[in-house]
Design a protein around this motif. Sequence first.
Motif, PDB file in Angstrom:
ATOM      1  N   GLY A  74      14.602   0.775  -3.104  1.00 17.86           N
ATOM      2  CA  GLY A  74      14.501   2.140  -3.565  1.00 17.86           C
ATOM      3  C   GLY A  74      13.060   2.601  -3.435  1.00 17.86           C
ATOM      4  O   GLY A  74      12.150   1.785  -3.361  1.00 17.86           O
ATOM      5  N   GLU A  75      12.890   3.909  -3.407  1.00 13.38           N
ATOM      6  CA  GLU A  75      11.532   4.429  -3.260  1.00 13.38           C
ATOM      7  C   GLU A  75      10.779   4.285  -4.572  1.00 13.38           C
ATOM      8  O   GLU A  75      11.352   4.469  -5.651  1.00 13.38           O
ATOM      9  N   ILE A  76       9.505   3.978  -4.461  1.00 11.89           N
ATOM     10  CA  ILE A  76       8.709   3.742  -5.675  1.00 11.89           C
ATOM     11  C   ILE A  76       7.442   4.584  -5.679  1.00 11.89           C
ATOM     12  O   ILE A  76       6.982   5.057  -4.639  1.00 11.89           O
ATOM     13  N   ASN A  77       6.922   4.741  -6.872  1.00 10.72           N
ATOM     14  CA  ASN A  77       5.688   5.493  -7.078  1.00 10.72           C
ATOM     15  C   ASN A  77       4.659   4.533  -7.675  1.00 10.72           C
ATOM     16  O   ASN A  77       4.819   4.082  -8.808  1.00 10.72           O
ATOM     17  N   LEU A  78       3.652   4.217  -6.906  1.00 11.39           N
ATOM     18  CA  LEU A  78       2.658   3.239  -7.378  1.00 11.39           C
ATOM     19  C   LEU A  78       1.364   3.913  -7.846  1.00 11.39           C
ATOM     20  O   LEU A  78       0.359   3.231  -8.079  1.00 11.39           O
ATOM     21  N   LYS A  79       1.418   5.233  -8.000  1.00  8.07           N
ATOM     22  CA  LYS A  79       0.207   5.950  -8.381  1.00  8.07           C
ATOM     23  C   LYS A  79      -0.310   5.446  -9.730  1.00  8.07           C
ATOM     24  O   LYS A  79       0.433   5.380 -10.715  1.00  8.07           O
ATOM     25  N   ASN A  80      -1.587   5.103  -9.744  1.00 13.13           N
ATOM     26  CA  ASN A  80      -2.282   4.646 -10.959  1.00 13.13           C
ATOM     27  C   ASN A  80      -1.761   3.338 -11.533  1.00 13.13           C
ATOM     28  O   ASN A  80      -2.002   3.034 -12.704  1.00 13.13           O
ATOM     29  N   ILE A  81      -1.061   2.580 -10.731  1.00 14.15           N
ATOM     30  CA  ILE A  81      -0.701   1.220 -11.139  1.00 14.15           C
ATOM     31  C   ILE A  81      -1.961   0.356 -10.993  1.00 14.15           C
ATOM     32  O   ILE A  81      -2.620   0.396  -9.957  1.00 14.15           O
ATOM     33  N   SER A  82      -2.277  -0.394 -12.019  1.00 13.26           N
ATOM     34  CA  SER A  82      -3.465  -1.252 -11.921  1.00 13.26           C
ATOM     35  C   SER A  82      -3.046  -2.650 -11.462  1.00 13.26           C
ATOM     36  O   SER A  82      -2.094  -3.221 -11.995  1.00 13.26           O
ATOM     37  N   VAL A  83      -3.769  -3.145 -10.483  1.00  9.70           N
ATOM     38  CA  VAL A  83      -3.378  -4.413  -9.856  1.00  9.70           C
ATOM     39  C   VAL A  83      -4.549  -5.389  -9.878  1.00  9.70           C
ATOM     40  O   VAL A  83      -5.691  -5.014  -9.576  1.00  9.70           O
ATOM     41  N   LEU A  84      -4.232  -6.607 -10.239  1.00  6.95           N
ATOM     42  CA  LEU A  84      -5.201  -7.698 -10.098  1.00  6.95           C
ATOM     43  C   LEU A  84      -4.754  -8.572  -8.931  1.00  6.95           C
ATOM     44  O   LEU A  84      -3.616  -9.060  -8.919  1.00  6.95           O
ATOM     45  N   VAL A  85      -5.646  -8.754  -7.969  1.00  2.61           N
ATOM     46  CA  VAL A  85      -5.364  -9.631  -6.836  1.00  2.61           C
ATOM     47  C   VAL A  85      -6.189 -10.905  -7.032  1.00  2.61           C
ATOM     48  O   VAL A  85      -7.415 -10.887  -6.916  1.00  2.61           O
ATOM     49  N   ALA A  86      -5.507 -11.977  -7.367  1.00  2.00           N
ATOM     50  CA  ALA A  86      -6.190 -13.250  -7.574  1.00  2.00           C
ATOM     51  C   ALA A  86      -6.177 -14.019  -6.264  1.00  2.00           C
ATOM     52  O   ALA A  86      -5.165 -14.629  -5.893  1.00  2.00           O
ATOM     53  N   LEU A  89       0.230  -5.272 -12.625  1.00  3.20           N
ATOM     54  CA  LEU A  89       0.840  -6.121 -11.601  1.00  3.20           C
ATOM     55  C   LEU A  89      -0.176  -7.175 -11.175  1.00  3.20           C
ATOM     56  O   LEU A  89      -1.351  -6.855 -10.960  1.00  3.20           O
ATOM     57  N   LEU A  90       0.298  -8.405 -11.067  1.00  3.51           N
ATOM     58  CA  LEU A  90      -0.576  -9.482 -10.595  1.00  3.51           C
ATOM     59  C   LEU A  90      -0.069  -9.977  -9.245  1.00  3.51           C
ATOM     60  O   LEU A  90       1.112 -10.315  -9.104  1.00  3.51           O
ATOM     61  N   ILE A  91      -0.971 -10.003  -8.280  1.00  5.08           N
ATOM     62  CA  ILE A  91      -0.662 -10.623  -6.989  1.00  5.08           C
ATOM     63  C   ILE A  91      -1.565 -11.843  -6.880  1.00  5.08           C
ATOM     64  O   ILE A  91      -2.797 -11.723  -6.911  1.00  5.08           O
TER      65      ILE A  91
END
Lengths: 167, 180
Positions: free
Chosen positions: B6-18, B60-62
Amino acid sequence: MPDNKTNTARIVPTRFSQMAKQKPAMSRNDAILAGQSAVTELEPEYLEWTDGLLRELWAAVDASAGHEAFPNPNGEKAYDLANQIRNLGATFEYDAVTHVADSFCELMHRLTEARRNDPHAMQTHLKALRLVSTPDFKRDGSGDLTPLMDALRQLVDHYPEPTGSAA
Amino acid sequence: MSGTAGEINLKNISVLVADSCEPAFRITRSILKSFGADPVVNAQDVAQASKIIQRGMVDLLIVNFDIDGKQGAKLVKAIRSDRRNPARHIPILMTLGHTSIGTVTKCRDAGSNMVLTLPLSPGGLYDRLSWIAMHPRPFVDQDDFAGPCRRFRNTGAPGGMERRSSEFEFNDDDEMDAAE
């Protein structure tokens, strides 16, 4: 108070899932176009990154050649560097870089499990990596990789595939 | 056929890339920002990642499996099992480079929502984030496992780059322990 209860399973709403469902959403096609454009902007840096990683990798392989067997610190470093090269290539459409680097990683993994060293196989992989990582190869020579990959596969298959160990 | 859930809206999602690989972080950040995510920050090692996560500001953690000498799964397990951690339930996407036998199972058993085999592609990343958002799984809280339920049916296949069964979701019911 921490919840010490065990054996529970429930959907826990997260800020991510709530925000991601808000409108207006970004279509998949728009996301791919935007993402690909962002990647393209990084391509000049990708070439610098790969060049630097290849230099480090070459040094680690040379140093590792002095060891009789694996594992050794230089071999582990070589695996890490090759894995980094592997993980970047296809993002920039250097698919051959990812394939060759993956073969190198598999070679290192098998050598480690077999506690063997094989400088010739490692250096052959490095020469292949150098060849396929150039823009000229991407533009002109990335047609049929089968002969190259077959040759590398023979070097890797000289050592048995580990059966029980995890990464 | 698109592999999106489904289509998603990631605006202003804070992400940590480890991820200890700086170029890999730069690529991930560029793609995520082009999707609207912000901020996208980096942790170079497990200790730094744990510190940032404890602040509770990450959506969200990647995490790369190979961070800090293959400590990615350990980081995920620590987050999931800590009942005092404010980020205990955040979605976690594990990225994998060269893998060997058992790696995907390790990611699943640590409590990752999904795995993504590198190299990264914008479509592959979008599809997995879409699946995480649109198909939330019950969070299992047991003494020996904490994380998204490992027993579930795969109702479709995200597309993206190469399709490998191990690449997107854990759907190997046969080898799973009862998680509920």
